[in-house]
Each structure stands twice: as C-alpha cells, then as structure tokens.
Design a protein around this motif. Sequence first.
Motif, short mmCIF file in Angstrom:
data_model
loop_
_atom_site.label_atom_id
_atom_site.label_comp_id
_atom_site.label_asym_id
_atom_site.label_seq_id
_atom_site.Cartn_x
_atom_site.Cartn_y
_atom_site.Cartn_z
N UNK A 140 21.98 40.93 35.44
CA UNK A 140 23.03 40.04 35.93
C UNK A 140 22.55 39.09 37.02
N UNK A 141 21.41 39.40 37.64
CA UNK A 141 21.00 38.59 38.79
C UNK A 141 19.59 38.01 38.72
N UNK A 142 18.75 38.53 37.80
CA UNK A 142 17.35 38.09 37.73
C UNK A 142 17.21 36.56 37.74
N UNK A 143 17.95 35.89 36.86
CA UNK A 143 17.83 34.43 36.73
C UNK A 143 18.26 33.70 38.00
N UNK A 153 28.43 37.05 28.38
CA UNK A 153 27.69 37.84 27.41
C UNK A 153 28.60 38.63 26.48
N UNK A 154 29.71 39.12 27.01
CA UNK A 154 30.68 39.81 26.16
C UNK A 154 31.26 38.82 25.15
N UNK A 155 31.57 37.60 25.61
CA UNK A 155 32.09 36.57 24.71
C UNK A 155 31.06 36.22 23.64
N UNK A 156 29.79 36.03 24.07
CA UNK A 156 28.73 35.68 23.12
C UNK A 156 28.57 36.77 22.08
N UNK A 175 23.21 24.58 36.53
CA UNK A 175 21.92 24.32 35.86
C UNK A 175 21.07 25.58 35.69
N UNK A 176 21.41 26.65 36.43
CA UNK A 176 20.69 27.92 36.26
C UNK A 176 21.45 28.87 35.33
N UNK A 177 22.75 28.63 35.16
CA UNK A 177 23.56 29.48 34.28
C UNK A 177 23.38 29.11 32.80
N UNK A 178 23.38 27.80 32.53
CA UNK A 178 23.41 27.33 31.14
C UNK A 178 22.15 27.70 30.33
N UNK A 179 20.94 27.64 30.92
CA UNK A 179 19.74 27.89 30.13
C UNK A 179 19.74 29.21 29.35
N UNK A 180 20.20 30.30 29.97
CA UNK A 180 20.22 31.59 29.27
C UNK A 180 21.11 31.54 28.04
N UNK A 201 29.15 34.01 47.92
CA UNK A 201 29.99 33.72 46.75
C UNK A 201 29.13 33.67 45.48
N UNK A 202 27.96 33.04 45.57
CA UNK A 202 27.07 32.94 44.41
C UNK A 202 26.70 34.34 43.90
N UNK A 203 26.40 35.24 44.82
CA UNK A 203 25.95 36.56 44.38
C UNK A 203 27.09 37.49 43.97
N UNK A 204 28.33 37.04 44.19
CA UNK A 204 29.47 37.79 43.67
C UNK A 204 29.90 37.20 42.33
N UNK A 205 29.91 35.86 42.27
CA UNK A 205 30.38 35.16 41.07
C UNK A 205 29.39 35.30 39.90
N UNK A 206 28.10 35.23 40.21
CA UNK A 206 27.08 35.25 39.15
C UNK A 206 27.16 36.47 38.23
N UNK A 207 27.19 37.70 38.77
CA UNK A 207 27.28 38.86 37.87
C UNK A 207 28.56 38.87 37.05
N UNK A 208 29.67 38.44 37.66
CA UNK A 208 30.95 38.41 36.94
C UNK A 208 30.85 37.44 35.76
N UNK A 209 30.35 36.24 36.02
CA UNK A 209 30.21 35.25 34.95
C UNK A 209 29.26 35.74 33.87
N UNK A 210 28.17 36.39 34.30
CA UNK A 210 27.18 36.87 33.34
C UNK A 210 27.79 37.89 32.38
#
Length: 181
Positions: free
Chosen positions: A125-128, A168-171, A16-21, A155-164
């Motif tokens: 990568x981490x602000x949100x 973003x590259x895909x977008x 729910x915090x990833x999708x909004x951006x 895990x959240x703080x390792x996975x989040x930047x990777x996903x971001x």
Amino acid sequence: MGPLELLVVAFWVMLPAYVPNNAAVLAGGGAPIDGGRTWKGRRLLGDGKTWRGTIVGTLIGIGVAYLLNVFQPTAVSAFGVSVPTFPLAVMITLPLGAMLGDMAASFIKRRTGRNRGAPLPGVDQLDFAVVALVLTALVAFEWVLAVFTLPLLVVVFVVTPVLHVVTNVLAYLFGFKHEPW
Ligand code: CTP
Ligand code: MG
C-alpha cells in the motif's frame, strides 16, 4: 489549509504517482524485466513486473503531471485550492519512483519466498508513495520542502493506503487484476 483543501492537495500532488500502477495493470504483459532470471532459486522480480507495464505506467504518469500543470491555474483561481505545479524533474520522478517502489517490493517479496501476486500488507500500500517521494526529494529537495508540510505528509500517508485498497478491489471486481490487493 483546512482539512478538505489538504485532502485535495494531497490527492493532486500524488496523482502522478498513483496512476502509473493502475496504468501498468491495464498495459502489463509481455517480457518481464528480470528476463526470467532467478536468484537462489527464485525469480528476481517475477512475471508481474514487465517492460511494457513499467514504461507505459511511467509515461502515463508524466502525462498526468503535465495535465495537472495545465489545469493548475484553473484549480487555484476557480476553486481556490493552493495546488502546486510540477517541475519537469518531478513530472518524471513521481511516476518513475512509483514504478521503482512497486518493483522493489516485488524484489523483497521474491526474496522472502512470496510468489507473484502474494500480498505483503503495508508494503503493497505504501511502497510506490515512499519511493516516489524519496526519489523526488533527491532531485528536487527545495520543491518537496515547500510543498510537503507535515500535515500534508500525514494526509498523504493516510489517504494513500485507503485509495490503494479501494482501487485494487475495484480493479479485481472489474476483472483487470488477478488479486484484490
Ligand atoms: N504490471 C506490469 N509492470 C509493472 C507493474 C505491474 O506489467 N511494473 C502489471 C502486471 O501484469 C501485474 C499487474 O500489473 O501482474 C499487477 O501488478 P502488481 O500487483 O504490482 O503485480 P503482481 O502480479 O501482484 O506481482 P507481485 O507479486 O510482484 O507484486
Ligand atoms: Mg500484486
């Protein structure tokens, strides 16, 4: 919790915090939140932070949290992963916090002379995630304490930047974003 389950739970609670951006990127445009106002010769936030992007992003995030709540019993019984449900307040603070975090980063970027779209590695990568979690902890501290064990937080703080970076590259490649960050 094993590593795989940690990964699944981390993704579940942060979705729910990833999708909004990402929703904001697709929905963005129209009037900027700062109304074009400047401070010391630079925009307060810039044209990249719009009312439409922020409102749609937050609403989509709330919808995501609602859907996850609907599917939570299935996830637990069919897949055996101990994912939590989101209390109403958390359904709002995760997406809203994510949008506010992104906005705070834009504010900092403008104050440090970076124009719209300029990268700020680490912060972007981490602000949100940070603001989403802090805002959630402010309104639902017990829930955050119960859900976010130290391994999950790591895990959240390792996975989040990777996903971001990946999203973003895909977008960017698909033409939704002007920059790949
Ligand atoms: N967007 C929006 N409202 C938001 C966040 C994002 O409308 N609150 C949209 C804008 O169209 C923005 C795009 O999503 O251009 C990409 O978001 P982001 O990378 O966060 O903005 P930037 O344009 O890079 O601007 P900034 O330098 O301020 O981050
Ligand atoms: Mg950007």
